[in-house]
Motif scaffolding. Structure first.
Motif, PDB file in Angstrom:
ATOM      1  N   ASN A  72      29.654  28.963  15.695  1.00  0.00           N
ATOM      2  CA  ASN A  72      29.390  27.884  14.740  1.00  0.00           C
ATOM      3  C   ASN A  72      29.746  28.297  13.326  1.00  0.00           C
ATOM      4  O   ASN A  72      30.339  27.534  12.570  1.00  0.00           O
ATOM      5  CB  ASN A  72      27.912  27.482  14.769  1.00  0.00           C
ATOM      6  CG  ASN A  72      27.564  26.713  16.025  1.00  0.00           C
ATOM      7  OD1 ASN A  72      28.445  26.104  16.641  1.00  0.00           O
ATOM      8  ND2 ASN A  72      26.309  26.767  16.417  1.00  0.00           N
ATOM      9  N   PHE A  89      32.639  26.876  11.003  1.00  0.00           N
ATOM     10  CA  PHE A  89      32.228  26.283   9.745  1.00  0.00           C
ATOM     11  C   PHE A  89      33.037  26.851   8.575  1.00  0.00           C
ATOM     12  O   PHE A  89      33.566  26.103   7.744  1.00  0.00           O
ATOM     13  CB  PHE A  89      30.730  26.521   9.525  1.00  0.00           C
ATOM     14  CG  PHE A  89      30.228  25.897   8.274  1.00  0.00           C
ATOM     15  CD1 PHE A  89      29.986  24.533   8.206  1.00  0.00           C
ATOM     16  CD2 PHE A  89      30.026  26.658   7.136  1.00  0.00           C
ATOM     17  CE1 PHE A  89      29.562  23.946   7.041  1.00  0.00           C
ATOM     18  CE2 PHE A  89      29.592  26.074   5.961  1.00  0.00           C
ATOM     19  CZ  PHE A  89      29.357  24.719   5.916  1.00  0.00           C
ATOM     20  N   ASP A 138      36.687  25.705   8.761  1.00  0.00           N
ATOM     21  CA  ASP A 138      36.866  24.311   8.337  1.00  0.00           C
ATOM     22  C   ASP A 138      36.863  24.202   6.821  1.00  0.00           C
ATOM     23  O   ASP A 138      37.657  23.483   6.222  1.00  0.00           O
ATOM     24  CB  ASP A 138      35.757  23.417   8.911  1.00  0.00           C
ATOM     25  CG  ASP A 138      35.993  23.117  10.388  1.00  0.00           C
ATOM     26  OD1 ASP A 138      37.107  23.449  10.873  1.00  0.00           O
ATOM     27  OD2 ASP A 138      35.086  22.592  11.036  1.00  0.00           O
ATOM     28  N   ASN A 193      22.103  27.179  11.944  1.00  0.00           N
ATOM     29  CA  ASN A 193      22.431  25.770  12.227  1.00  0.00           C
ATOM     30  C   ASN A 193      22.290  24.893  10.994  1.00  0.00           C
ATOM     31  O   ASN A 193      22.708  23.745  10.991  1.00  0.00           O
ATOM     32  CB  ASN A 193      21.514  25.232  13.322  1.00  0.00           C
ATOM     33  CG  ASN A 193      21.637  26.042  14.589  1.00  0.00           C
ATOM     34  OD1 ASN A 193      22.661  26.678  14.807  1.00  0.00           O
ATOM     35  ND2 ASN A 193      20.594  26.055  15.402  1.00  0.00           N
ATOM     36  N   LEU A 252      23.832  25.214   8.436  1.00  0.00           N
ATOM     37  CA  LEU A 252      25.130  25.140   7.764  1.00  0.00           C
ATOM     38  C   LEU A 252      25.860  23.828   8.027  1.00  0.00           C
ATOM     39  O   LEU A 252      26.460  23.639   9.073  1.00  0.00           O
ATOM     40  CB  LEU A 252      26.030  26.285   8.235  1.00  0.00           C
ATOM     41  CG  LEU A 252      25.886  27.607   7.517  1.00  0.00           C
ATOM     42  CD1 LEU A 252      26.837  28.620   8.117  1.00  0.00           C
ATOM     43  CD2 LEU A 252      26.172  27.454   6.032  1.00  0.00           C
ATOM     44  N   THR A 253      25.787  22.956   7.056  1.00  0.00           N
ATOM     45  CA  THR A 253      26.565  21.725   7.110  1.00  0.00           C
ATOM     46  C   THR A 253      27.230  21.597   5.744  1.00  0.00           C
ATOM     47  O   THR A 253      26.827  22.263   4.794  1.00  0.00           O
ATOM     48  CB  THR A 253      25.666  20.491   7.318  1.00  0.00           C
ATOM     49  OG1 THR A 253      24.759  20.427   6.194  1.00  0.00           O
ATOM     50  CG2 THR A 253      24.880  20.585   8.614  1.00  0.00           C
ATOM     51  N   LEU A 254      28.213  20.725   5.668  1.00  0.00           N
ATOM     52  CA  LEU A 254      28.875  20.524   4.392  1.00  0.00           C
ATOM     53  C   LEU A 254      27.869  20.030   3.346  1.00  0.00           C
ATOM     54  O   LEU A 254      27.917  20.400   2.181  1.00  0.00           O
ATOM     55  CB  LEU A 254      30.023  19.525   4.566  1.00  0.00           C
ATOM     56  CG  LEU A 254      31.130  19.652   3.531  1.00  0.00           C
ATOM     57  CD1 LEU A 254      31.685  21.054   3.471  1.00  0.00           C
ATOM     58  CD2 LEU A 254      32.239  18.651   3.836  1.00  0.00           C
ATOM     59  N   GLU A 255      26.949  19.214   3.821  1.00  0.00           N
ATOM     60  CA  GLU A 255      25.927  18.671   2.933  1.00  0.00           C
ATOM     61  C   GLU A 255      25.067  19.805   2.351  1.00  0.00           C
ATOM     62  O   GLU A 255      24.769  19.821   1.159  1.00  0.00           O
ATOM     63  CB  GLU A 255      25.061  17.708   3.753  1.00  0.00           C
ATOM     64  CG  GLU A 255      24.326  16.681   2.937  1.00  0.00           C
ATOM     65  CD  GLU A 255      23.347  15.918   3.811  1.00  0.00           C
ATOM     66  OE1 GLU A 255      23.412  16.027   5.063  1.00  0.00           O
ATOM     67  OE2 GLU A 255      22.497  15.237   3.229  1.00  0.00           O
TER      68      GLU A 255
END
Ligand SMILES: [Zn+2]
Ligand SMILES: [Zn+2]
Length: 262
Positions: free
Chosen positions: A16, A20, A23, A105, A107-110
């Motif tokens: 992940n 991430f 990306d 987890n 870790l998101t763009l947000e």
């Protein structure tokens, strides 16, 4: 492109996180300095615990490589160094903060964009012993919107103490309020930085003892990013030492009065 060619050269050991970072690197096509990197833990040294917040533990470290340079164009006009086939970097050994990423987890763009409001976010590393993933970042001054003198002072808070919490806090506050005006900062100067200390007089009125001394280091004039330390002037300058009979006197008013009379 450059980042992509490098995908095979690193892994976080977590699919992940790899995906991430990849990306993000692909999406910052023309702006490499805003991308995140995988930063191997052995590129960080002098790792020292600072404190804990709601996200977990925070450390200070020096980063051997430093961040990717400001002028970053995809096909290597400036930041890509063709000869060495690598990114040109700035500020080797720069101070950074490491902040635990308890749940990878998260870790998101947000999440990244939220972190970036108050931080420079350079990349992610993993503690080889605890296996904890950590963000590698820096505070951004809210007032200056960059890493100003106040942030450089903040990095060094863990390097000194007066052994008196009130004095520590007082000096730290003056340092945090410097921003572009370095003369506003007070420092903790350990006694062994003075030599040729000579007693001059005692003020009969308030019993304050006055000495003269030479101060080995001298005045701070600016941040020296090459040495990751303060640049100074007038080493061995002559200064006066006045006893602070009651440390509780130390208020901003008091300091202003001292400035006005010196
Ligand atoms: Zn490209
Ligand atoms: Zn500032």
């Amino acid at each position: 492109m450059r980042f992509q060619q490098n995908f095979k050269n690193w892994t976080s050991d977590n699919d992940n996180i790899d995906k991430f970072i990849q990306d993000i690197q692909l999406s910052y096509h023309g702006n490499a300095k805003e991308a995140l990197e995988w930063i191997p833990h052995d590129r960080l040294y002098n790792i020292k615990y600072i404190t804990k917040d709601e996200l977990g533990e925070i450390y200070r470290a020096n980063w051997i490589d430093g961040k990717i340079g400001i002028y970053a164009y995809c096909e290597g006009k400036k930041s890509w160094d063709n000869k060495n086939q690598n990114w040109r970097r700035q500020q080797c050994n720069m101070f950074v903060n490491l902040k635990s990423l308890n749940t990878p987890n998260i870790l998101t763009l947000e999440f990244v964009n939220k972190i970036k409001i108050e931080h420079k976010f350079y990349g992610i590393t993993q503690d080889p012993e605890t296996k904890n993933y950590m963000m590698v970042l820096n505070n951004i001054c809210k007032k200056c919107n960059k890493i100003c003198n106040s942030i450089h002072f903040q990095h060094k808070f863990i390097d000194w103490t007066s052994d008196n919490n009130d004095i520590d806090k007082f000096i730290q506050d003056t340092q945090l309020s410097t921003h572009g005006n370095i003369e506003k900062a007070l420092e903790w100067v350990s006694y062994d930085r003075f030599h040729d200390i000579k007693y001059i007089a005692k003020n009969e009125f308030d019993n304050i003892l006055v000495y003269r001394a030479n101060w080995i280091d001298g005045d701070i004039i600016s941040w020296d990013s090459e040495n990751q330390n303060w640049k100074r002037t007038r080493c061995n300058m002559i200064v006066n030492l006045k006893s602070l009979n009651t440390p509780n006197n130390l208020t901003l008013e008091f300091v202003k009065k001292v400035y006005a009379s010196s």
